[in-house]
Enzyme design. Structure first.
Site, short mmCIF file in Angstrom:
data_model
loop_
_atom_site.label_atom_id
_atom_site.label_comp_id
_atom_site.label_asym_id
_atom_site.label_seq_id
_atom_site.Cartn_x
_atom_site.Cartn_y
_atom_site.Cartn_z
N HIS A 60 0.83 -1.22 0.00
CA HIS A 60 0.00 0.00 0.00
C HIS A 60 0.86 1.26 0.00
CE1 HIS A 60 -3.65 -2.40 1.72
NE2 HIS A 60 -3.48 -2.58 0.43
N HIS A 63 -7.58 -8.09 -8.26
CA HIS A 63 -7.99 -8.81 -7.04
C HIS A 63 -8.21 -7.76 -5.95
CE1 HIS A 63 -5.77 -11.71 -9.47
NE2 HIS A 63 -6.38 -12.69 -8.82
N SER A 79 -6.59 -1.46 -1.03
CA SER A 79 -6.08 -0.81 -2.24
C SER A 79 -7.17 -0.04 -3.01
CB SER A 79 -5.37 -1.82 -3.14
OG SER A 79 -6.09 -3.03 -3.18
N GLU A 82 -13.37 -8.53 -8.37
CA GLU A 82 -13.35 -9.32 -7.13
C GLU A 82 -14.31 -10.49 -7.34
OE1 GLU A 82 -11.68 -9.59 -4.12
OE2 GLU A 82 -13.02 -11.30 -3.98
N ASP A 90 -13.13 -13.02 -13.01
CA ASP A 90 -11.71 -13.31 -12.81
C ASP A 90 -10.89 -12.06 -13.18
OD1 ASP A 90 -9.28 -15.10 -12.62
OD2 ASP A 90 -9.15 -14.42 -14.70
N GLY A 91 -9.99 -11.70 -12.29
CA GLY A 91 -9.25 -10.45 -12.46
C GLY A 91 -8.38 -10.42 -13.70
N ASP A 117 -2.89 -8.36 -7.27
CA ASP A 117 -2.65 -8.72 -5.87
C ASP A 117 -3.37 -10.03 -5.54
OD1 ASP A 117 -2.00 -8.63 -3.18
OD2 ASP A 117 -3.53 -7.14 -2.67
N1 SAM Z 1 -5.88 -5.83 -3.13
C1 SAM Z 1 -6.57 -5.90 -1.84
C2 SAM Z 1 -5.97 -4.85 -0.92
O1 SAM Z 1 -4.74 -4.65 -0.94
O2 SAM Z 1 -6.74 -4.19 -0.20
C3 SAM Z 1 -6.47 -7.26 -1.22
C4 SAM Z 1 -6.86 -8.39 -2.14
S1 SAM Z 1 -6.71 -9.99 -1.46
C5 SAM Z 1 -4.97 -10.20 -1.31
C6 SAM Z 1 -7.07 -11.00 -2.85
C7 SAM Z 1 -8.53 -11.00 -3.26
O3 SAM Z 1 -8.63 -11.67 -4.52
C8 SAM Z 1 -9.49 -11.74 -2.32
O4 SAM Z 1 -10.49 -10.85 -1.91
C9 SAM Z 1 -10.08 -12.86 -3.17
O5 SAM Z 1 -11.44 -13.10 -2.91
C10 SAM Z 1 -9.90 -12.32 -4.57
N2 SAM Z 1 -9.80 -13.31 -5.66
C11 SAM Z 1 -9.32 -14.57 -5.61
N3 SAM Z 1 -9.27 -15.11 -6.84
C12 SAM Z 1 -9.72 -14.15 -7.70
C13 SAM Z 1 -9.86 -14.07 -9.11
N4 SAM Z 1 -9.53 -15.12 -9.89
N5 SAM Z 1 -10.29 -12.93 -9.65
C14 SAM Z 1 -10.63 -11.87 -8.88
N6 SAM Z 1 -10.51 -11.87 -7.52
C15 SAM Z 1 -10.07 -13.00 -6.95
#
Ligand code: SAM
Length: 252
Positions: free
Chosen positions: A19, A42, A92, A110, A133-134, A154
């Site tokens: 961050h 993500h 983020s 997400e 999917d991200g 992330d």
């Molecule tokens: N970026 C955020 C932050 O720094 O505040 C934290 C994100 S956390 C590390 C990862 C997130 O990715 C989780 O909320 C999870 O549910 C989501 N996630 C997992 N697989 C995913 C995918 N294929 N596409 C999108 N999101 C996904």
């Protein structure tokens, strides 16, 4: 299966690394008036209660931002974002929405149902939120309009294949979007899973680097012993900011 939930880890030492770099980069990119695109693959839920049961269960936020907020001076963009969301801690998306302007475009992916619902409710109309999917979203959007901008990746690294898939995704995104800055976070674990990934990433462009910091495990036996960032097309000055932060981590 999506089991990772960032509420248990928000505000930890790895978040301070990620961050801090994110907020600094966004503040740098917004010095120019030209609008930009911000894409997050993500996103999580956007904002976190560090006094809630998840954060207090792990104690990671207390060991992180709770103990070391002074690493970021009062005028640091991460401090400004934290002030804007206090008493909650900005994830983020909240850091981005605080530092970006109305002329910028924000895309957040997400996949987790509950996290997506919380993110959508919190962000409202300030961002385009996708339950998708991200990486699929990033490939569909790149090159984005506006063309300037930042892509934050992330992932939770729940699958070992993430480490081999990520360089392929970033190579494709690099070809599609030849002006965007890419910021990828990765954990440093006791096993060297990240090393091969970083080697592959560093072959993509000479204008890229990996930056890593180490810290004691959050609890005995906890696997994460550090935090890494891969940056493609880093903004001028980011290396200096990361070196400053590394000096803070070195005091642990
Ligand atoms: N970026 C955020 C932050 O720094 O505040 C934290 C994100 S956390 C590390 C990862 C997130 O990715 C989780 O909320 C999870 O549910 C989501 N996630 C997992 N697989 C995913 C995918 N294929 N596409 C999108 N999101 C996904």
């Amino acid at each position: 299966m999506l089991s990772y939930q960032h509420s248990y880890h928000a505000g930890n030492l790895a978040d301070m690394h990620k961050h801090g770099a994110l907020a600094w980069t966004l503040a740098y990119l917004t010095r120019k008036e030209k609008p930009l695109s911000y894409i997050e693959t993500h996103a999580g839920r956007g904002i976190y209660d560090l006094t809630g049961p998840e954060a207090t269960k792990t104690g990671e936020a207390a060991q992180g931002i709770g103990a070391h907020a002074s690493w970021f001076p009062a005028d640091h963009p991460l401090t400004l974002a934290r002030n804007a969301t206090a008493p909650l801690y900005p994830g983020s998306p909240a850091i981005a929405l605080h530092l970006l302007r109305a002329s910028d475009t924000v895309h957040l992916a997400e996949l987790h149902r509950g996290e997506h619902a919380a993110l959508s409710a919190w962000a409202g109309r300030r961002a385009k939120v996708y339950k998708q999917d991200g990486f699929a979203l990033a490939h569909a959007l790149c090159p984005p309009t506006p063309r300037r901008g930042l892509l934050l990746i992330d992932p939770p690294y729940e699958l070992r294949s993430d480490y081999s898939d990520i360089p392929r995704h970033i190579a494709k995104l690099h070809r599609a979007w030849n002006v965007g800055t890419v910021l990828l976070w990765y954990p440093i674990l006791a096993n060297p899973a990240h090393k091969e990934m970083c080697s592959a990433l560093l072959t993509l462009s000479e204008d890229s680097f990996c930056h890593e910091v180490r810290f004691p495990p959050a609890r005995p036996g906890h696997g994460m012993v550090g935090s890494g960032l891969y940056v493609l097309r880093p903004p001028y000055g980011l290396r200096d900011e990361l070196a400053r932060l590394a000096g803070c981590f070195a005091t642990l």
